[in-house]
Design a protein around this motif. Structure first.
Motif, PDB file in Angstrom:
ATOM      1  N   ALA A   1      -6.898  -1.164  -7.685  1.00  0.00           N
ATOM      2  CA  ALA A   1      -7.912  -0.468  -6.898  1.00  0.00           C
ATOM      3  C   ALA A   1      -9.247  -1.175  -7.065  1.00  0.00           C
ATOM      4  CB  ALA A   1      -8.026   0.995  -7.338  1.00  0.00           C
TER       5      ALA A   1
ATOM      6  N   VAL B   1       0.883   5.663  -0.393  1.00  0.00           N
ATOM      7  CA  VAL B   1       0.054   6.814  -0.045  1.00  0.00           C
ATOM      8  C   VAL B   1       0.244   7.910  -1.090  1.00  0.00           C
ATOM      9  CG1 VAL B   1      -0.353   8.628   1.665  1.00  0.00           C
ATOM     10  CG2 VAL B   1       0.126   6.282   2.409  1.00  0.00           C
ATOM     11  N   LEU B   2      -0.845   8.509  -1.523  1.00  0.00           N
ATOM     12  CA  LEU B   2      -0.775   9.611  -2.485  1.00  0.00           C
ATOM     13  C   LEU B   2      -0.282  10.866  -1.777  1.00  0.00           C
ATOM     14  CD1 LEU B   2      -1.325  10.748  -5.312  1.00  0.00           C
ATOM     15  CD2 LEU B   2      -3.672  11.214  -4.573  1.00  0.00           C
TER      16      LEU B   2
ATOM     17  N   SER C   1      -9.845  11.011  -8.637  1.00  0.00           N
ATOM     18  CA  SER C   1     -10.762  11.341  -7.536  1.00  0.00           C
ATOM     19  C   SER C   1     -10.131  11.153  -6.163  1.00  0.00           C
ATOM     20  CB  SER C   1     -12.021  10.463  -7.633  1.00  0.00           C
ATOM     21  OG  SER C   1     -11.711   9.100  -7.325  1.00  0.00           O
ATOM     22  N   LEU C   2      -8.947  10.536  -6.093  1.00  0.00           N
ATOM     23  CA  LEU C   2      -8.294  10.291  -4.804  1.00  0.00           C
ATOM     24  C   LEU C   2      -7.856  11.604  -4.162  1.00  0.00           C
ATOM     25  CD1 LEU C   2      -6.016   7.197  -5.584  1.00  0.00           C
ATOM     26  CD2 LEU C   2      -8.240   7.214  -4.441  1.00  0.00           C
ATOM     27  N   SER C   3      -7.928  11.637  -2.855  1.00  0.00           N
ATOM     28  CA  SER C   3      -7.466  12.797  -2.093  1.00  0.00           C
ATOM     29  C   SER C   3      -6.052  12.534  -1.580  1.00  0.00           C
ATOM     30  CB  SER C   3      -8.399  13.060  -0.904  1.00  0.00           C
ATOM     31  OG  SER C   3      -9.719  13.312  -1.341  1.00  0.00           O
TER      32      SER C   3
ATOM     33  N   HIS D   1     -10.769   7.090 -11.345  1.00  0.00           N
ATOM     34  CA  HIS D   1     -10.692   6.775  -9.913  1.00  0.00           C
ATOM     35  C   HIS D   1      -9.442   7.408  -9.290  1.00  0.00           C
ATOM     36  CE1 HIS D   1     -10.854   4.445  -6.183  1.00  0.00           C
ATOM     37  NE2 HIS D   1      -9.586   4.128  -6.383  1.00  0.00           N
TER      38      HIS D   1
ATOM     39  N   LYS E   1       0.834  -1.204   0.000  1.00  0.00           N
ATOM     40  CA  LYS E   1       0.000   0.000   0.000  1.00  0.00           C
ATOM     41  C   LYS E   1       0.867   1.253   0.000  1.00  0.00           C
ATOM     42  CE  LYS E   1      -4.494  -1.284   1.902  1.00  0.00           C
ATOM     43  NZ  LYS E   1      -5.489  -0.993   2.965  1.00  0.00           N
TER      44      LYS E   1
ATOM     45  N   GLY F   1      -3.274  11.625   0.734  1.00  0.00           N
ATOM     46  CA  GLY F   1      -3.326  10.768   1.915  1.00  0.00           C
ATOM     47  C   GLY F   1      -4.047   9.462   1.681  1.00  0.00           C
ATOM     48  N   ASP F   2      -4.799   9.363   0.583  1.00  0.00           N
ATOM     49  CA  ASP F   2      -5.457   8.097   0.259  1.00  0.00           C
ATOM     50  C   ASP F   2      -4.410   7.064  -0.170  1.00  0.00           C
ATOM     51  OD1 ASP F   2      -7.905   9.139   0.837  1.00  0.00           O
ATOM     52  OD2 ASP F   2      -8.535   9.444  -1.247  1.00  0.00           O
ATOM     53  N   SER F   3      -4.752   5.781  -0.024  1.00  0.00           N
ATOM     54  CA  SER F   3      -3.795   4.722  -0.336  1.00  0.00           C
ATOM     55  C   SER F   3      -4.162   4.003  -1.631  1.00  0.00           C
ATOM     56  CB  SER F   3      -3.706   3.709   0.810  1.00  0.00           C
ATOM     57  OG  SER F   3      -4.961   3.098   1.023  1.00  0.00           O
ATOM     58  N   LEU F   4      -3.163   3.337  -2.193  1.00  0.00           N
ATOM     59  CA  LEU F   4      -3.304   2.648  -3.468  1.00  0.00           C
ATOM     60  C   LEU F   4      -2.312   1.495  -3.478  1.00  0.00           C
ATOM     61  CD1 LEU F   4      -4.814   3.052  -6.236  1.00  0.00           C
ATOM     62  CD2 LEU F   4      -2.764   4.234  -7.012  1.00  0.00           C
TER      63      LEU F   4
END
Length: 591
Positions: free
Chosen positions: A386, A350-351, A437-439, A434, A348, A441-444
């Motif tokens: 995702a 983090v953005l 649309s991630l902010s 998708h 994982k 702190g979001d994970s990928l």
């Protein structure tokens, strides 16, 4: 197709030879120290261990027609191994398939029943309107998927009524067919009773062999051994490892027995007390995997001695206690096999940031976990995974540096802990929308590096020609920097960059800056839909353009790299070949 042990051994040796000297021009045989090291390693290591089994490979999700599609420039393959794609009918995108599978329609014709399928039964379902296929022992009715398959009906029919596992792996090993076709599952292949009975019968026959004077007849004599002088012992190319500790550290040392890239070839993950070390050597993968016996700090350090092929992983103990062992050995520990047969590993990320590159393309910065050390080699890609509308979607993307002109000293550390991905966002794209649309702190989920490209192709090159269309520029970005920085034989690098409009040109100003700064680099832009004020080239790739670009000075060694949508790549490669360039002088980045 089955292979003999000798064939497998020869292929492994060939893979090992391909990897050697990947970034080092020096001949390893020229140094007495290196010769002594090599002799000692070969003498002490024993005989070659033959790999006789393949691991199950976890599959990832089928790409859509949106960026980057299966034939996308974001995936790499040798020239001549492109995948055919067809234009899908309206309403047959990946998202449309997801909607269909959730509609409640009976996709198998069995009204929800799962059955055991014999080979005879499977062979009956081999028509366009009644098509079953088997992948890794599971049988699927893919009739409804025909019109949704990016490779077209004919490609899918190649696996009709048979075991299609090998055909599937040749094109998209990374696809999560289990998620994609879960509503099409017919059942499991039935066990071959006849084969089981044959084994039992042979065992019983062996037990009933006649005896002489109460003794079983002597076994057949073994064939005479080869004279020791005729055949030297096989070269042991299998890596090995050792470990040692101090009061504060635990050190794992991997001896690869070949020279490796200076940037390293190991991916290390320390997550929840489990340590996973994968060393990629050409097409082969060496894996170490433990559950550590005691706690260590999150961060790991890697030291690489490229000339002798040694990798040292350093862990810091939380308590100054002596370890009696490295811990419990986990799945696939100390195995050496083809990377394509290895289960794809994700972690994982983090953005951290996303910035605009053009009106529809963004640069995403991802932070790897604290316990992960991963350097993505030039020309290789990673998969992003995702969940979109309860379906798992996976796409390949080629990392870039944070800029076209990176400061090597500033990025050396970040290169193993951050990823930069240049991604075009399509309004109807499943994964790209998708991601957009991630902010922060979001994970990928991000995979380990994949792909066959090697900097070995650049060895001795004097003229490097790059043909890129649209986001096909992404693998070229780091390739340009590597060639200008690390290729002493290079005389000229020329990029011909094809786009629709001027606003679509990625890193336009940076490319112009690089051309002004380094006389060895030139760039020319070609637009298919230019404005009236455009003074550069117009049109699409054609022979006249390439004739002007692809010159072959006397005494030169040339390499032409091509990257773009499938149609562009296939056309460009064909035109380059028509101009007299051989397969060895062309590399196409594609799916």
């Amino acid at each position: 197709m089955f292979k003999t042990r000798k064939q497998e051994s020869e292929e492994q040796d060939e893979d090992d030879n391909d990897e050697e000297d990947d970034e080092d021009e020096a001949d390893s045989r020229g140094s007495p120290v290196t010769r002594a090291f090599s002799f000692l390693s070969n003498f002490m290591s024993g005989f070659l261990q033959t790999l006789g089994c393949f691991r199950r490979v976890e599959m990832l999700n089928v790409p859509s027609q949106s960026f980057p599609a299966v034939g996308s420039q974001q995936r790499v393959a040798p020239s001549g191994q492109s995948r055919n794609k067809v234009a899908l009918k309206p309403g047959h995108s990946l998202m449309d398939w997801i909607r269909l599978t959730k509609s409640g329609r009976d996709m198998t014709g069995l009204r929800g029943r799962l059955i055991d399928v014999t080979e005879e039964e499977l062979r009956k379902h081999n028509k366009r309107n009644d098509c079953w296929t088997c992948i890794r022992g599971m049988v699927y009715n893919v009739t409804a998927y025909m019109d949704f398959h990016p490779g077209g009906e004919d490609e899918l029919m190649r696996a009709a009524g048979i075991d299609g596992t090998d055909l599937f792996d040749q094109v998209h090993r990374w696809v999560n067919y289990e998620s994609m076709l879960k509503e099409c599952l017919v059942g499991r292949m039935a066990t071959k009773v006849s084969a089981v009975m044959k084994v039992k019968a042979q065992s019983k026959k062996d037990e009933e062999k006649p005896q002489v004077n109460g003794l079983a007849p002597p076994p057949s004599p073994a064939p005479p051994p080869f004279p020791s002088a005729a055949l030297p012992p096989p070269k042991d190319t299998r890596p090995r490892y050792d470990w040692f500790q101090t009061d504060t550290t635990v050190n794992i040392v991997v001896y690869t027995k070949r020279k490796i890239p200076a940037a390293g070839s190991a991916v290390v993950d320390l997550i929840n007390g489990a340590l996973r070390i994968e060393v990629v050597l050409g097409k082969m993968s060496y894996l170490l995997h433990w559950r550590l016996p005691q706690e260590v700090e999150e961060h790991v350090h890697i030291h690489t001695a490229s000339a002798v092929g040694k990798i040292q992983v350093v862990l810091w103990k939380k308590a100054k206690a002596k370890w009696s062992e490295l811990g419990e050995q986990l799945d696939a520990h100390d195995t050496f096999e083809r990377q394509k047969d290895r289960e794809i590993c994700y972690r994982k990320c983090v953005l951290l940031a996303k910035t605009d590159v053009t009106h529809d393309t963004k640069l995403f910065c991802l932070q790897l976990p604290p316990g992960t050390h991963m350097h993505v080699p030039v020309g290789r890609h990673v998969y992003l995974r995702a969940s979109v509308q309860d379906s798992e979607v996976v796409k390949p993307y080629t990392p870039v540096d944070h800029t076209l002109l990176p400061d090597c000293s500033a990025t050396a550390g970040d290169g193993a802990h951050r990823l930069f991905l240049m991604i075009k966002v399509y309004p109807n794209g499943v994964l790209s929308s998708h991601l957009d649309s991630l902010s922060i702190g979001d994970s990928l989920a991000v995979s380990s590096p994949e792909g066959p490209f090697s900097l070995r192709l650049l060895r001795g090159i004097t003229q490097l020609y790059l043909l890129a269309a649209g986001t096909g520029f992404t693998p070229m970005a780091r390739l340009v920097h590597a060639a200008l920085t690390d290729l002493p034989t290079l005389r000229k690098t020329q990029l011909m960059f094809f786009n629709r409009q001027e606003r679509d040109i990625l890193w336009h100003s940076l490319l112009d800056q690089l051309a002004a700064k380094d006389p060895r680099f030139e760039v020319e832009y070609v637009l298919s839909e230019p404005s009236d004020s455009w003074t550069g080239r117009r049109g699409r790739v054609q022979t006249s353009m390439l004739t002007d670009l692809l010159v072959r000075p006397e005494g030169s060694k040339c390499l032409v790299c091509v990257c773009g949508p499938t149609a562009f790549t296939e056309l460009a490669v064909g035109l380059v070949k028509d101009l007299g360039f051989s397969d060895e002088e062309i590399h196409a980045f594609q799916g």
